[in-house]
Design an enzyme around this catalytic site. Structure first.
Site, short mmCIF file in Angstrom:
data_model
loop_
_atom_site.label_atom_id
_atom_site.label_comp_id
_atom_site.label_asym_id
_atom_site.label_seq_id
_atom_site.Cartn_x
_atom_site.Cartn_y
_atom_site.Cartn_z
N GLU A 108 0.80 -1.22 0.00
CA GLU A 108 0.00 0.00 0.00
C GLU A 108 0.84 1.28 0.00
O GLU A 108 2.00 1.27 0.42
CB GLU A 108 -0.91 0.00 1.22
CG GLU A 108 -0.11 -0.11 2.49
CD GLU A 108 -0.93 -0.63 3.67
OE1 GLU A 108 -1.97 -1.22 3.44
OE2 GLU A 108 -0.49 -0.40 4.79
N CYS A 147 3.32 8.39 1.56
CA CYS A 147 3.93 7.35 2.38
C CYS A 147 4.05 6.09 1.51
O CYS A 147 3.05 5.60 1.00
CB CYS A 147 3.02 7.11 3.58
SG CYS A 147 3.57 5.78 4.63
N CYS A 182 7.02 -7.64 6.06
CA CYS A 182 8.23 -7.24 6.77
C CYS A 182 8.67 -8.37 7.69
O CYS A 182 7.83 -8.96 8.38
CB CYS A 182 7.96 -5.98 7.59
SG CYS A 182 9.41 -5.43 8.52
N CYS A 231 7.85 -6.76 14.67
CA CYS A 231 7.42 -5.89 15.78
C CYS A 231 6.03 -6.33 16.22
O CYS A 231 5.16 -6.57 15.38
CB CYS A 231 7.42 -4.43 15.35
SG CYS A 231 9.04 -3.89 14.75
N CYS A 273 2.60 -4.35 15.14
CA CYS A 273 2.48 -3.87 13.76
C CYS A 273 1.76 -4.89 12.87
O CYS A 273 2.15 -6.06 12.82
CB CYS A 273 3.88 -3.58 13.22
SG CYS A 273 3.90 -3.24 11.45
N SER A 303 12.36 4.43 14.75
CA SER A 303 11.20 3.99 15.55
C SER A 303 11.75 3.50 16.88
O SER A 303 12.26 2.39 16.98
CB SER A 303 10.47 2.86 14.82
OG SER A 303 9.90 3.36 13.64
N CYS A 332 0.20 1.74 9.25
CA CYS A 332 1.13 0.78 8.67
C CYS A 332 0.54 -0.62 8.44
O CYS A 332 0.17 -1.31 9.38
CB CYS A 332 2.29 0.68 9.65
SG CYS A 332 3.61 -0.40 9.20
#
Ligand code: SAH
Ligand code: SF4
Length: 378
Positions: A114, A127, A134, A138, A141, A234, A354
């Protein structure tokens, strides 16, 4: 590089293209000189390549029909050779009630990712994603929960920018790498994309922000590129035991080590850095952590950007902090001289945090409660 991928089957600027390369090839991802070589390789003058670069990078025109100053025969040869303008297809387009556009892209292999367009009064920002999924894991997320599929190519990264620019009547002047993926894990393609955005699209490097989970080797490498890119870390907690629980990367590069890397980045590039701080109710929003954070960043020209947790249904039961706790946390930092901002949240009704829209599309994650979105097209 001649085409944006291999194999390469045509001659570099000498003679006519005789063989059709295997698989699809794209204009977006090539530099102006590569586009000139492509044109010459197909029997055209180099300026035809410059015209292609002008259409895609300066005008964000991503279809041959609108490239009106190119000879039909040249376009026909490009099409016969299987060369299309962009690697991306928009599979979903949503617009929030506060004017945020979110595109869900497919790069031809069924994997979706996205990109978001964020118009502000004084600028238009976007963005972008750097990976499909990923691998950093985390725990808060949506992208991390979905796992990792692959890196995006430079053309797929710049293609997102161009698709968003084609929606916007205003110039998209700012880029943040805060979509899906960890940009520094896809270092070479990220740098190639940033070079295209700077050299071809003509964006200022100062308007490009790379957000990282904290890969110290990547931060050190980026510092040496002599590119004044804005870097955001982050951080999400100044305490190792809390950060360990939120971000597995902290076990490799703990807080002091990664913050030192940010200090070095500032010393080498002269750029002020940003610390992203996601606030999760009663996990990292305590007064003790506000104080420890203020001590941690003391003396470093930086901004701490507070981001209230955007609800994702995790197994940890993380919740959004109360407004009052956010206000207190912010006040405590400001009281200790920290330059602190709070992210203006936009696009809530289209799940603009995200990884969330792609997750919904694949049916991987729970939806946020009460989502209402306006499909613009599909
Ligand atoms: N991988 C990079 C960039 C993509 S994530 C990074 O981690 O920095 C972009 C930002 O979104 C990061 O600051 C990340 O911590 C934040 N984020 C992830 N999940 C979130 C959530 N549920 N709510 C709010 N912010 C989130
Ligand atoms: Fe990856 Fe960033 Fe999500 Fe962590 S926050 S899982 S690094 S995208």
């Amino acid at each position: 590089m001649f085409y944006s991928g291999s194999p390469q089957t045509c001659t570099l600027g000498v003679g006519i293209l005789t063989e059709v390369p295997d698989g699809p090839r794209y204009l977006v991802g090539m530099t102006s000189s590569e586009l000139k070589e492509l044109a010459v390789g197909m029997g055209e003058k180099p300026f035809r390549g410059a015209q292609l670069a002008d259409w895609i990078y300066r005008k964000a025109v991503l279809n041959y029909e609108e490239m009106t100053n190119l000879p039909a025969a040249f376009i026909a040869r490009l099409q016969e050779a299987g060369i299309t303008p962009t690697p991306l297809r928009v599979v979903d387009h949503r617009r929030s009630t506060d004017d945020v556009d979110k595109l869900l892209m497919d790069a031809g292999d069924g994997n979706v990712f996205e990109s978001v367009l964020l118009p502000y009064e004084d600028r238009v920002s976007c963005c972008l994603s750097s990976q499909v999924g990923c691998p950093m894991g985390c725990t808060f997320c949506a992208t991390g929960l979905g796992g990792f599929t692959r890196n995006l190519s430079a053309g797929e990264i710049v293609g997102q920018y161009l698709a968003l620019q084609s929606l916007s009547p205003r110039r998209v002047s700012h880029v943040v790498f805060m979509g899906m993926g960890e940009p520094l894990l896809n270092y070479d393609n990220l740098l190639a994309a940033i070079r295209l955005l700077h050299e071809e699209v003509k964006l200022s490097l100062r308007h490009i922000t790379v957000s990282t989970v904290g890969l110290v080797t990547g931060i050190e490498r980026l510092a040496k590129e002599e590119m004044p890119i804005h870097l955001a870390l982050s951080l999400h907690s100044p305490l190792d035991d809390v950060r360990d629980r939120l971000m597995p990367v902290n076990q490799k590069w703990p807080v002091q080590v990664v913050v030192q890397a940010m200090r070095d980045y500032h010393a080498i590039t002269g750029r002020k850095v940003t610390f992203e701080y996601l606030l999760i109710h009663e996990v990292n929003d305590t007064p003790e952590q506000a104080d420890a954070l203020a001590d941690l960043v003391k003396g470093l020209p930086c901004v701490v950007n507070l981001i209230p947790f955007n609800y994702v249904d995790t197994e940890h039961g993380f919740a959004r902090p109360h407004r009052e706790r956010v206000r207190q946390f912010k006040g405590r930092l400001a009281g200790r001289g920290v330059n602190v901002t709070e992210r203006v949240e936009r696009g809530h009704d289209i799940a603009a945090a995200c990884g969330q829209l792609a997750g919904q599309h694949q049916g991987k994650f729970a939806r946020r409660g009460g989502v209402t979105s306006l499909p613009v097209s599909s």
